[in-house]
Design an enzyme around this catalytic site. Structure first.
Site, PDB file in Angstrom:
ATOM      1  N   LYS A   1      13.173  74.701  35.488  1.00  0.00           N
ATOM      2  CA  LYS A   1      12.682  75.886  36.190  1.00  0.00           C
ATOM      3  C   LYS A   1      13.364  77.177  36.912  1.00  0.00           C
ATOM      4  O   LYS A   1      14.356  76.160  37.929  1.00  0.00           O
ATOM      5  CB  LYS A   1      11.369  75.626  37.140  1.00  0.00           C
ATOM      6  CG  LYS A   1       9.906  74.570  36.601  1.00  0.00           C
ATOM      7  CD  LYS A   1       9.000  74.368  37.212  1.00  0.00           C
ATOM      8  CE  LYS A   1       7.496  73.755  37.321  1.00  0.00           C
ATOM      9  NZ  LYS A   1       7.105  74.203  38.687  1.00  0.00           N
TER      10      LYS A   1
ATOM     11  N   HIS B   1      13.236  80.735  42.009  1.00  0.00           N
ATOM     12  CA  HIS B   1      12.917  81.656  41.912  1.00  0.00           C
ATOM     13  C   HIS B   1      12.801  82.522  43.390  1.00  0.00           C
ATOM     14  O   HIS B   1      13.140  81.693  44.362  1.00  0.00           O
ATOM     15  CB  HIS B   1      11.683  81.885  41.160  1.00  0.00           C
ATOM     16  CG  HIS B   1      10.294  80.671  41.695  1.00  0.00           C
ATOM     17  ND1 HIS B   1       9.787  81.274  42.654  1.00  0.00           N
ATOM     18  CD2 HIS B   1      10.010  79.764  40.673  1.00  0.00           C
ATOM     19  CE1 HIS B   1       9.031  80.933  43.850  1.00  0.00           C
ATOM     20  NE2 HIS B   1       8.549  79.824  41.764  1.00  0.00           N
TER      21      HIS B   1
ATOM     22  N   HIS C   1      10.994  80.057  46.236  1.00  0.00           N
ATOM     23  CA  HIS C   1      11.996  79.008  47.374  1.00  0.00           C
ATOM     24  C   HIS C   1      12.462  79.361  47.482  1.00  0.00           C
ATOM     25  O   HIS C   1      13.601  79.290  48.830  1.00  0.00           O
ATOM     26  CB  HIS C   1      12.741  78.619  45.797  1.00  0.00           C
ATOM     27  CG  HIS C   1      11.822  77.352  45.223  1.00  0.00           C
ATOM     28  ND1 HIS C   1      11.728  77.310  44.099  1.00  0.00           N
ATOM     29  CD2 HIS C   1      11.401  76.250  45.281  1.00  0.00           C
ATOM     30  CE1 HIS C   1      11.042  76.322  43.096  1.00  0.00           C
ATOM     31  NE2 HIS C   1      10.837  75.898  44.071  1.00  0.00           N
TER      32      HIS C   1
HETATM   33  N1  ARG Z   1      10.224  70.383  44.181  1.00  0.00           N
HETATM   34  C1  ARG Z   1       9.004  71.229  45.474  1.00  0.00           C
HETATM   35  C2  ARG Z   1       8.278  72.377  45.059  1.00  0.00           C
HETATM   36  O1  ARG Z   1       9.231  72.946  44.857  1.00  0.00           O
HETATM   37  C3  ARG Z   1       9.089  70.937  47.105  1.00  0.00           C
HETATM   38  C4  ARG Z   1       9.869  69.288  47.559  1.00  0.00           C
HETATM   39  C5  ARG Z   1       9.225  69.673  49.173  1.00  0.00           C
HETATM   40  N2  ARG Z   1       9.397  68.519  49.438  1.00  0.00           N
HETATM   41  C6  ARG Z   1       8.821  67.269  49.122  1.00  0.00           C
HETATM   42  N3  ARG Z   1       9.445  66.563  49.793  1.00  0.00           N
HETATM   43  N4  ARG Z   1       7.727  66.963  48.932  1.00  0.00           N
HETATM   44  O2  ARG Z   1       7.313  72.731  45.576  1.00  0.00           O
END
Ligand code: ARG
Length: 583
Positions: free
Chosen positions: A142, A145, A148
Site C-alpha cells: 500500500k 501516505h 503514515h
Molecule cells: N501497519 C499498521 C498500520 O499502518 C501500524 C502498525 C503499528 N505497530 C504495531 N505494532 N501494531 O496501521
C-alpha cells in the site's frame, strides 16, 4: 555571585531548577515540611499572569492539612520564609504565594549554562534504560501516505527526545508485511495485472491493483474469498504465493526508503509483522496453557467481556493469524530481546481499542511489564480537507508531498535570496522541515489539516519561520566570529530590557519543557515552545540592537543571541528538523 569555572564545571548536564529552589525554601518551614518534598514540588505552578510572579504556591491544598485559611498561610509564609539569593522576597496575593526570580541571577545561570552545554543544553546523563519505539510501520503494497507521516515524525521525535534525556532508544519499523491485504493484492494481480506493468509502475501499480480489488469486490463478494485463499497459501508456505509476496515487499521497501532518506530517518530494526511468523505457534500454546483461549464460531479468542471490550481474536477459523496475534508475539520478543523499561506504539487513534485489547491479554498472561506498554495515538491528517483512505485511492503519496514542499521552497528562495549557496540542500531541509513541523505543531490527538500556504509561510507559526529565525541569529554571530568560551565573563546586569528578560525566562524553561514532552509523549510541547522563543527573540531583536558601540552591552546581547540560536537548533533537532546556518 559564584564565579563559573567550566573546566571543573558542575554545570554540565545540570540545569537551574527554580521549582527545586523554591521547594527547598518552603521545606525550611516546619508546617510545610509535613508534606513530602515531591508533593510540594508538584504544587508549584507558573502563574498565567506574569505580572503576579514567576512561580506560585497555591495554598488551597495546604489549607486542608494545616487547618488554616489559604490566604493566612500565604501571608504567614511571606513573612517567615528566609531570603534566597535566587529570589526576590515572596509576595502573598490572596491564596497564592508568588515568587519572582532574581533577574541577574537568572540571566547569569541560564546563559552560562547554555555557553557551557551548547548543543547539549537540556540533555541528561545516560540512564542505562531502554525504550522501544514502534513507529512509521507503513503497510507493504500500500502506498506510504500522509497518514503514515504522523507516526513517522512523532515516533522519530520521541526517539530523539528520549535519547537526549539519556535513554537508549530502539526504533522499530513494524512493517505491515503480512495479512489479508496480500491475498487481495495477489488476486488483483492475477486478474488485472502483469509483471511488466508492476515493473514499470511499481508502487503506483500495486496501489492501482489494490484499489481495483476493492471496487470489484463490492460488486463481486466472492473475490474476498479468493483473497483469503491466497493469503492462506502464503501462510502455508506456497512457493508461488511467497515469491509474489516477497517481490511486492521489495518494491514497497524501495519506495519507502526514498521517503526515509528525504526525512533522514533511520530505524534500528526493520522487523515487520512477518518476522514473528515462526513465533506464533508458541504464543498460541502459551495462551492455551494459561487457560486464556476460548473457541468462538471456530475461531480462537481471548474473552475480554469482563473488561468491557470485545474479544481479542487470536486465530481465525481457517487457522490464519491476526494483527493482534503478531503484536503479542512481537511484544514478548521485544521484552526478551531488549528488556525495555517502556515500549511505545505510535499509531492513529483508530487503533486504540486494538492496543487496549492486546495489552490486556499480556497482563492476563501474567506479565507485570504489561504496564510498560504505551499506545501513543494521534488524530487524522487531512489534506485540503479530504480524509485519506487507501481503499478509494484518494491518497497523496508522501514522497510527492515532500518533493512538492522542496520545489515550492526553492521557488521562494529564488525569489528572496537567489545568490544563496547550496540552494538545493537548503530547499530540501526547509521544505521537509515545513512538512514535519506541520505534523508536529499541534497536540497529537487533534486532527491536522495540512495546507501549503500555512506550512511554508516564513512569518507564520511554521518550521521555516523557526529556521529563518535561527539563520538570522547565526548571521549576527558570524559578523563577530562569536566563540562561546570567550563570552563567559559577560555582565548579566546590563540585560535589563523587558524583551531580553522575557527571552531569558523562556530559555530557562527549555530543559523542563523537554521533560514534559517526554512525560506526555507530546513533541508539540517543544514545537509550541520554539514558536514562543522565536517570537520573543524577534521582539528583542526589534527592540534592542545587538551590535552596539558599548562593549559590555554588546557582549551580553551577543550571548543572548547565541543562547537563542543554540536552543532553537537543539529544539528543532528534537523534532527531527535541521537548522541551516544560512537561508
Ligand atoms: N501497519 C499498521 C498500520 O499502518 C501500524 C502498525 C503499528 N505497530 C504495531 N505494532 N501494531 O496501521
Amino acid at each position: 555571585m559564584r564565579d563559573i569555572d567550566i573546566k571543573n564545571s558542575n554545570l554540565l548536564l545540570k540545569y537551574l531548577d527554580y521549582r527545586g529552589i523554591v521547594t527547598d525554601l518552603l521545606c525550611t518551614n516546619q508546617d510545610i515540611n509535613k508534606l513530602a518534598r515531591e508533593e510540594i514540588y508538584n504544587l508549584l505552578e507558573y502563574p498565567p499572569d506574569e505580572q503576579l510572579g514567576d512561580l506560585a504556591l497555591p495554598c488551597f491544598k495546604l489549607s486542608k492539612i494545616l487547618r488554616k485559611a489559604p490566604h493566612v498561610i500565604a501571608q504567614e509564609l511571606q513573612e517567615s520564609l528566609p531570603a534566597s539569593p535566587y529570589l526576590e522576597p515572596p509576595k502573598a496575593t490572596g491564596p497564592y504565594l508568588n515568587f519572582r526570580f532574581n533577574p541577574e541571577r537568572l540571566a547569569k545561570e541560564v546563559l552560562v549554562s547554555i555557553l557551557v552545554n551548547r548543543e547539549g543544553y537540556g540533555a541528561r546523563p545516560p540512564k542505562g534504560q531502554k525504550i522501544v519505539i514502534d513507529f512509521s510501520a507503513p503497510n507493504i503494497a500500500k502506498p506510504f501516505h500522509v497518514g503514515h507521516l504522523s507516526s513517522t515524525v512523532i515516533g522519530n521525535s520521541l526517539y530523539k527526545i528520549f535519547s537526549f534525556l539519556g535513554y537508549d532508544c530502539v526504533g522499530i519499523n513494524h512493517l505491515g508485511d503480512w495479512g489479508t491485504q496480500f491475498g487481495k493484492l495477489i488476486t488483483a494481480y492475477k486478474k488485472w495485472g502483469s509483471q511488466s506493468a508492476v515493473e514499470e509502475g511499481l508502487i503506483k501499480e500495486l496501489m492501482r491493483l489494490y484499489v481495483k480489488f476493492h471496487e470489484e469486490a463490492e460488486k463481486e463478494p466472492a473475490l474476498e474469498e479468493e483473497a483469503r485463499e491466497w493469503f492462506n497459501r502464503i501462510e502455508n508456505g506456497d512457493q508461488e504465493a511467497l515469491a509474489l509476496w516477497k517481490w511486492f515487499k521489495e518494491i514497497s521497501l524501495e519506495e519507502f526508503q526514498k521517503v526515509y532518506d528525504l526525512l533522514e530517518i533511520k530505524f534500528d530494526s526493520m522487523a515487520g509483522e512477518s518476522f514473528y511468523n515462526d513465533q506464533l505457534p508458541a504464543v498460541v500454546e502459551e495462551l492455551k496453557a494459561k487457560g486464556l483461549l476460548k473457541e468462538s464460531e471456530g475461531a480462537l479468542i481471548v474473552d475480554l467481556e469482563q473488561y468491557e471490550m470485545p474479544p481479542c481474536l487470536i486465530l481465525k477459523k481457517d487457522g490464519s493469524s491476526l494483527y493482534a496475534t503478531r503484536d503479542i508475539a512481537a511484544a514478548l520478543y521485544r521484552k526478551r530481546t531488549y528488556d525495555f523499561t517502556k515500549a511505545l506504539y505510535v499509531t492513529g487513534i483508530a487503533q486504540s481499542l486494538h492496543f487496549r485489547q492486546w495489552f490486556k491479554v499480556i497482563e492476563l498472561m501474567g506479565y507485570e511489564w504489561a504496564k510498560d506498554l504505551v499506545h501513543v495515538p494521534f488524530g487524522w491528517v487531512n489534506l485540503e480537507g479530504e480524509k485519506l483512505s487507501t481503499r478509494k485511492g484518494k491518497v497523496v503519496l508522501l514522497e510527492e508531498l515532500l518533493k512538492t514542499a522542496i520545489q515550492k521552497t526553492l521557488e521562494i528562495i529564488n525569489e528572496k535570496n537567489p545568490n544563496l549557496e547550496n540552494k538545493e540542500e537548503v530547499a530540501r531541509v526547509v521544505g521537509v522541515g515545513a512538512v514535519v513541523f506541520g505534523a508536529l505543531s499541534v497536540n497529537r490527538i487533534k486532527d491536522v489539516t495540512f495546507s501549503w500556504e500555512e506550512a511554508l509561510n516564513f512569518d507564520g507559526e511554521t518550521g521555516p519561520y523557526l529556521q529563518y529565525t535561527h539563520a538570522r541569529a547565526c548571521s549576527i554571530l558570524r559578523k563577530v566570529a562569536f566563540e562561546p568560551e570567550e563570552h563567559l565573563d559577560f555582565d548579566p546586569k546590563v540585560l535589563t530590557d523587558q524583551a531580553a528578560l522575557k527571552v531569558i525566562k523562556t530559555l530557562y524553561l527549555f530543559p523542563e519543557r523537554i521533560m514534559a514532552a517526554a512525560a506526555e509523549y507530546e513533541p508539540s510541547l517543544i514545537s509550541r515552545y520554539l514558536i514562543d522563543l522565536a517570537q520573543e527573540f524577534n521582539r528583542f531583536y526589534h527592540d534592542c540592537p545587538v551590535l552596539v558601540e558599548e562593549q559590555t552591552l554588546q557582549k551580553a546581547r551577543l550571548v543572548l543571541v547565541y543562547a537563542v540560536k543554540t536552543t532553537l537548533a537543539v529544539g528543532l533537532s528534537l523534532l527531527g528538523i535541521k537548522a541551516p546556518e544560512r537561508m
